[in-house]
Scaffold this motif. Structure first.
Motif, PDB file in Angstrom:
ATOM      1  N   CYS A 178     -55.932  15.039 -47.736  1.00  0.00           N
ATOM      2  CA  CYS A 178     -56.495  14.341 -48.903  1.00  0.00           C
ATOM      3  C   CYS A 178     -58.024  14.283 -48.832  1.00  0.00           C
ATOM      4  CB  CYS A 178     -55.923  12.940 -49.032  1.00  0.00           C
ATOM      5  SG  CYS A 178     -54.161  12.927 -49.346  1.00  0.00           S
ATOM      6  N   GLY A 179     -58.646  15.315 -48.337  1.00  0.00           N
ATOM      7  CA  GLY A 179     -60.112  15.371 -48.335  1.00  0.00           C
ATOM      8  C   GLY A 179     -60.741  14.629 -47.174  1.00  0.00           C
ATOM      9  N   SER A 180     -62.066  14.439 -47.275  1.00  0.00           N
ATOM     10  CA  SER A 180     -62.821  13.810 -46.183  1.00  0.00           C
ATOM     11  C   SER A 180     -63.655  12.666 -46.723  1.00  0.00           C
ATOM     12  CB  SER A 180     -63.785  14.830 -45.557  1.00  0.00           C
ATOM     13  OG  SER A 180     -63.088  15.955 -45.088  1.00  0.00           O
ATOM     14  N   ALA A 181     -63.949  11.703 -45.864  1.00  0.00           N
ATOM     15  CA  ALA A 181     -64.810  10.583 -46.264  1.00  0.00           C
ATOM     16  C   ALA A 181     -65.680  10.152 -45.100  1.00  0.00           C
ATOM     17  CB  ALA A 181     -63.960   9.403 -46.738  1.00  0.00           C
ATOM     18  N   VAL A 182     -66.872   9.681 -45.451  1.00  0.00           N
ATOM     19  CA  VAL A 182     -67.735   9.030 -44.471  1.00  0.00           C
ATOM     20  C   VAL A 182     -67.205   7.619 -44.289  1.00  0.00           C
ATOM     21  CG1 VAL A 182     -69.991   7.917 -44.274  1.00  0.00           C
ATOM     22  CG2 VAL A 182     -69.842  10.345 -44.875  1.00  0.00           C
ATOM     23  N   SER A 183     -66.979   7.185 -43.048  1.00  0.00           N
ATOM     24  CA  SER A 183     -66.527   5.817 -42.839  1.00  0.00           C
ATOM     25  C   SER A 183     -67.575   5.046 -42.046  1.00  0.00           C
ATOM     26  CB  SER A 183     -65.184   5.803 -42.104  1.00  0.00           C
ATOM     27  OG  SER A 183     -64.693   4.477 -42.069  1.00  0.00           O
ATOM     28  N   MET A 184     -68.031   3.938 -42.609  1.00  0.00           N
ATOM     29  CA  MET A 184     -69.070   3.140 -41.957  1.00  0.00           C
ATOM     30  C   MET A 184     -68.431   2.309 -40.856  1.00  0.00           C
ATOM     31  SD  MET A 184     -71.214   2.008 -45.340  1.00  0.00           S
ATOM     32  CE  MET A 184     -72.316   0.960 -44.401  1.00  0.00           C
ATOM     33  N   LEU A 185     -68.798   2.643 -39.630  1.00  0.00           N
ATOM     34  CA  LEU A 185     -68.156   2.017 -38.472  1.00  0.00           C
ATOM     35  C   LEU A 185     -69.158   1.138 -37.745  1.00  0.00           C
ATOM     36  CD1 LEU A 185     -65.448   2.060 -36.917  1.00  0.00           C
ATOM     37  CD2 LEU A 185     -66.356   3.945 -35.560  1.00  0.00           C
ATOM     38  N   SER A 186     -68.953  -0.177 -37.819  1.00  0.00           N
ATOM     39  CA  SER A 186     -69.798  -1.096 -37.047  1.00  0.00           C
ATOM     40  C   SER A 186     -69.013  -1.397 -35.776  1.00  0.00           C
ATOM     41  CB  SER A 186     -70.031  -2.373 -37.849  1.00  0.00           C
ATOM     42  OG  SER A 186     -68.831  -3.102 -37.932  1.00  0.00           O
ATOM     43  N   GLY A 187     -69.457  -2.348 -35.012  1.00  0.00           N
ATOM     44  CA  GLY A 187     -68.691  -2.676 -33.813  1.00  0.00           C
ATOM     45  C   GLY A 187     -67.701  -3.795 -34.048  1.00  0.00           C
ATOM     46  N   GLY A 188     -67.499  -4.175 -35.327  1.00  0.00           N
ATOM     47  CA  GLY A 188     -66.690  -5.358 -35.611  1.00  0.00           C
ATOM     48  C   GLY A 188     -65.192  -5.092 -35.636  1.00  0.00           C
ATOM     49  N   ILE A 189     -64.470  -6.082 -36.132  1.00  0.00           N
ATOM     50  CA  ILE A 189     -63.014  -5.976 -36.200  1.00  0.00           C
ATOM     51  C   ILE A 189     -62.590  -5.163 -37.427  1.00  0.00           C
ATOM     52  CG2 ILE A 189     -60.891  -7.322 -36.532  1.00  0.00           C
ATOM     53  CD1 ILE A 189     -62.367  -9.681 -35.137  1.00  0.00           C
ATOM     54  N   ASP A 190     -63.352  -5.336 -38.504  1.00  0.00           N
ATOM     55  CA  ASP A 190     -62.893  -4.814 -39.795  1.00  0.00           C
ATOM     56  C   ASP A 190     -62.991  -3.301 -39.943  1.00  0.00           C
ATOM     57  OD1 ASP A 190     -62.637  -7.509 -40.399  1.00  0.00           O
ATOM     58  OD2 ASP A 190     -64.655  -7.620 -41.224  1.00  0.00           O
ATOM     59  N   SER A 191     -64.141  -2.742 -39.596  1.00  0.00           N
ATOM     60  CA  SER A 191     -64.336  -1.328 -39.951  1.00  0.00           C
ATOM     61  C   SER A 191     -63.429  -0.352 -39.183  1.00  0.00           C
ATOM     62  CB  SER A 191     -65.810  -0.933 -39.874  1.00  0.00           C
ATOM     63  OG  SER A 191     -66.379  -1.326 -38.671  1.00  0.00           O
ATOM     64  N   VAL A 203     -56.909  11.161 -45.125  1.00  0.00           N
ATOM     65  CA  VAL A 203     -58.331  11.503 -45.246  1.00  0.00           C
ATOM     66  C   VAL A 203     -58.924  11.813 -43.870  1.00  0.00           C
ATOM     67  CG1 VAL A 203     -60.595  10.643 -45.978  1.00  0.00           C
ATOM     68  CG2 VAL A 203     -58.558  10.102 -47.323  1.00  0.00           C
ATOM     69  N   ASN A 204     -59.653  12.895 -43.833  1.00  0.00           N
ATOM     70  CA  ASN A 204     -60.375  13.289 -42.635  1.00  0.00           C
ATOM     71  C   ASN A 204     -61.608  12.386 -42.517  1.00  0.00           C
ATOM     72  OD1 ASN A 204     -60.641  15.062 -40.509  1.00  0.00           O
ATOM     73  ND2 ASN A 204     -62.024  16.370 -41.675  1.00  0.00           N
ATOM     74  N   ILE A 205     -61.857  11.835 -41.332  1.00  0.00           N
ATOM     75  CA  ILE A 205     -62.881  10.795 -41.205  1.00  0.00           C
ATOM     76  C   ILE A 205     -64.156  11.311 -40.550  1.00  0.00           C
ATOM     77  CG2 ILE A 205     -63.445   8.614 -40.044  1.00  0.00           C
ATOM     78  CD1 ILE A 205     -61.438   8.174 -42.280  1.00  0.00           C
ATOM     79  N   LEU A 206     -65.277  10.980 -41.178  1.00  0.00           N
ATOM     80  CA  LEU A 206     -66.570  11.243 -40.567  1.00  0.00           C
ATOM     81  C   LEU A 206     -67.226   9.875 -40.324  1.00  0.00           C
ATOM     82  CD1 LEU A 206     -68.946  14.020 -41.776  1.00  0.00           C
ATOM     83  CD2 LEU A 206     -69.770  11.893 -40.816  1.00  0.00           C
ATOM     84  N   PRO A 207     -67.128   9.343 -39.107  1.00  0.00           N
ATOM     85  CA  PRO A 207     -67.652   7.994 -38.866  1.00  0.00           C
ATOM     86  C   PRO A 207     -69.177   7.989 -38.757  1.00  0.00           C
ATOM     87  CG  PRO A 207     -66.600   8.860 -36.877  1.00  0.00           C
ATOM     88  CD  PRO A 207     -66.486   9.928 -37.919  1.00  0.00           C
ATOM     89  N   VAL A 208     -69.777   6.935 -39.328  1.00  0.00           N
ATOM     90  CA  VAL A 208     -71.237   6.792 -39.277  1.00  0.00           C
ATOM     91  C   VAL A 208     -71.579   5.400 -38.763  1.00  0.00           C
ATOM     92  CG1 VAL A 208     -73.330   6.639 -40.695  1.00  0.00           C
ATOM     93  CG2 VAL A 208     -71.640   8.420 -41.169  1.00  0.00           C
ATOM     94  N   ALA A 277     -72.517  12.311 -46.612  1.00  0.00           N
ATOM     95  CA  ALA A 277     -71.290  12.749 -47.301  1.00  0.00           C
ATOM     96  C   ALA A 277     -71.546  14.057 -48.045  1.00  0.00           C
ATOM     97  CB  ALA A 277     -70.822  11.660 -48.271  1.00  0.00           C
ATOM     98  N   ARG A 278     -72.637  14.089 -48.769  1.00  0.00           N
ATOM     99  CA  ARG A 278     -72.954  15.287 -49.557  1.00  0.00           C
ATOM    100  C   ARG A 278     -73.112  16.501 -48.633  1.00  0.00           C
ATOM    101  NH1 ARG A 278     -78.482  14.529 -51.881  1.00  0.00           N
ATOM    102  NH2 ARG A 278     -79.017  15.712 -50.036  1.00  0.00           N
ATOM    103  N   ASP A 279     -73.814  16.321 -47.525  1.00  0.00           N
ATOM    104  CA  ASP A 279     -74.075  17.445 -46.620  1.00  0.00           C
ATOM    105  C   ASP A 279     -72.816  17.913 -45.893  1.00  0.00           C
ATOM    106  OD1 ASP A 279     -76.659  17.221 -47.378  1.00  0.00           O
ATOM    107  OD2 ASP A 279     -77.379  16.292 -45.522  1.00  0.00           O
ATOM    108  N   ASN A 280     -71.774  17.089 -45.895  1.00  0.00           N
ATOM    109  CA  ASN A 280     -70.577  17.440 -45.122  1.00  0.00           C
ATOM    110  C   ASN A 280     -69.315  17.529 -45.971  1.00  0.00           C
ATOM    111  OD1 ASN A 280     -71.438  17.367 -42.083  1.00  0.00           O
ATOM    112  ND2 ASN A 280     -72.488  15.656 -43.061  1.00  0.00           N
ATOM    113  N   GLY A 281     -69.489  17.630 -47.272  1.00  0.00           N
ATOM    114  CA  GLY A 281     -68.334  17.817 -48.148  1.00  0.00           C
ATOM    115  C   GLY A 281     -67.387  16.625 -48.187  1.00  0.00           C
ATOM    116  N   CYS A 282     -67.919  15.404 -48.056  1.00  0.00           N
ATOM    117  CA  CYS A 282     -67.059  14.216 -48.117  1.00  0.00           C
ATOM    118  C   CYS A 282     -67.056  13.639 -49.535  1.00  0.00           C
ATOM    119  CB  CYS A 282     -67.552  13.133 -47.158  1.00  0.00           C
ATOM    120  SG  CYS A 282     -67.505  13.649 -45.440  1.00  0.00           S
ATOM    121  N   GLY A 283     -65.906  13.139 -49.974  1.00  0.00           N
ATOM    122  CA  GLY A 283     -65.772  12.666 -51.346  1.00  0.00           C
ATOM    123  C   GLY A 283     -65.889  11.161 -51.521  1.00  0.00           C
TER     124      GLY A 283
END
Ligand code: ATP
Ligand code: MG
Length: 390
Positions: A178-191, A203-208, A277-283
């Motif tokens: 189902c495509g790729s997405a940038v995922s904002m990963l902090s050090g918390g519980i939620d992300s 979805v393929n994940i690109l963590p940032v 996201a744009r540079d890595n084909g993430c939607g």
């Protein structure tokens, strides 16, 4: 014993013409995952992916655990394969489930037959095998309504399979379908939870991660790398992007009104994520925001945060309570790491009285003191890549 894993496909069986594409992805994901565990023959047939060990060294316990972390399966079954002859099925059940029989007080046999040319009906085969098992284990009663042990027999094209309780699979869709997405990963519980939930839907994940050294320490960075590593069995191999964020935060601190620190900082994060996201084909961009959790997670603040970008911002946790989020974090194994007490860049320069209902016009006015484009270019140009494999 001819131990085998049967991985039962989930939602993708409902896909029409595209089904092959999903199934190929799923098989490729299983192959990649099992490559760490041993040598297996892996193939799909009849809505099932088969994982067959090729030699004695294959670690079936590890393969079973790994299979339970692959999205796209509703059930994971560890079974014994045997000849389709009814007596062979009985012998296999007797040996393979000996421990289960030693503990149970009642049992029944349940047969599924996808080989429609098989000479016995499901009921006939269940009765035949059940009769022999009942003779072999005379202390255990047959109970077809509420048995402690259900012996499951599956008669398929090339073999029969015997097993007891199927384990729950991870559900969802094959990662990468189902495509790729940038995922904002902090050090918390939620992300980590929002990242996991997005991967679950294929979805393929690109963590940032945004990193503000020296305000946040190497320990905080190590924690995020560890969280990404814990997610890798679910999400697959990832490249974590670590974005240097110190200069942006100092500029905001020096040039913008304090009440807008957080929301302006978050607008920068969104812009940089869109660029990656744009540079890595993430939607899409994924965040771990949950409505009303903190000042920057009101409807008004989130609208201002996503205003600079056109790309969809997904917030899988938006309507979840903290308690529900923690429950998932525990289940997927990220909770204990998330609660380690290292600061995140969001807690650096936190305003004493953040605006919970920021107005866009005022934020734009405050932001005009900064050279936004140059700061975004600088941060995007300094990204460090960390390969996360398991
Ligand atoms: P979390 O438990 O995920 O840290 P939180 O409750 O601390 O979330 P915020 O700090 O406001 O909430 O962050 C909201 C979301 O913004 C996070 O879930 C994450 O997706 C993203 N985020 C926050 N800080 C960072 C960071 N340093 N790097 C990457 N993403 C971040
Ligand atoms: Mg946080």
């Amino acid at each position: 014993m001819n131990d085998i894993l049967l991985l039962k496909q989930g939602e993708i069986v409902l896909k029409g013409l595209n089904r092959r594409i999903f199934e190929d992805k799923l098989v490729a994901n299983v192959r990649r995952r099992m490559a760490h565990v041993g040598k297996f023959r892996i193939y799909a047939a009849q809505s099932t992916v088969y994982v067959e060990p090729m030699d004695e060294t294959a670690d079936m316990d590890a393969a079973f655990e790994a299979a339970r972390q692959i999205f796209g399966f509703v059930a994971v079954v560890r079974a014994a394969a045997c000849d389709k002859d009814p007596d062979a099925i009985f012998e296999t059940a007797k040996k393979y489930l000996a421990e289960d029989f030693a503990q149970a007080k009642s049992f029944k046999v349940e047969t599924k037959r996808s080989d429609k040319a098989y000479p016995m009906t499901s009921i006939q085969l269940s009765q035949y095998v059940g009769g022999l098992l009942s003779d072999a284990f005379p202390d255990i009663e047959v109970d077809v309504h509420d048995p402690e042990l259900t012996v499951r027999v599956e008669v398929r094209e090339t073999a029969a399979y015997v097993h007891s309780v199927p384990a729950l699979g991870a559900g969802g869709m094959p990662v990468g379908s189902c495509g790729s997405a940038v995922s904002m990963l902090s050090g918390g519980i939620d992300s980590p939870v929002s990242t996991w939930m997005t991967a679950k839907r294929g979805v393929n994940i690109l963590p940032v991660h945004f990193f503000s050294f020296p305000y946040t320490s190497e320990l905080a960075k190590g924690k995020v790398i560890e969280l990404a590593r814990l997610l890798a069995p679910w999400c697959g191999r990832m490249t974590l992007r670590i974005v240097p964020f110190t200069h942006i935060q100092e500029e905001i601190r020096d040039k913008c009104p304090e009440e807008y620190f957080t929301v302006i900082m978050r607008r920068f994060m969104t812009r940089i994520c869109e660029r990656i996201a744009r540079d890595n084909g993430c939607g899409a961009i994924v965040t771990g925001e949950s409505l009303g959790q903190v000042a920057s997670q009101t409807l008004e603040a989130m609208a201002v945060t996503q205003e600079p970008v056109k790309i969809p911002v997904l917030r899988p946790l938006i309507c979840m309570d903290k308690r529900e989020i923690i429950e998932i974090a525990r289940k997927i194994g990220t909770f204990e790491t998330s609660i380690l007490p290292y600061e995140d860049c969001c807690t650096v320069f936190t305003p004493r009285h953040p605006r919970t209902k920021p107005r866009l016009a005022e934020v734009l006015e405050a932001e005009s003191a900064l050279d936004v484009q140059a700061l975004v270019d600088e941060a995007a140009g300094g990204v460090e890549n960390v390969i996360i494999s398991r």
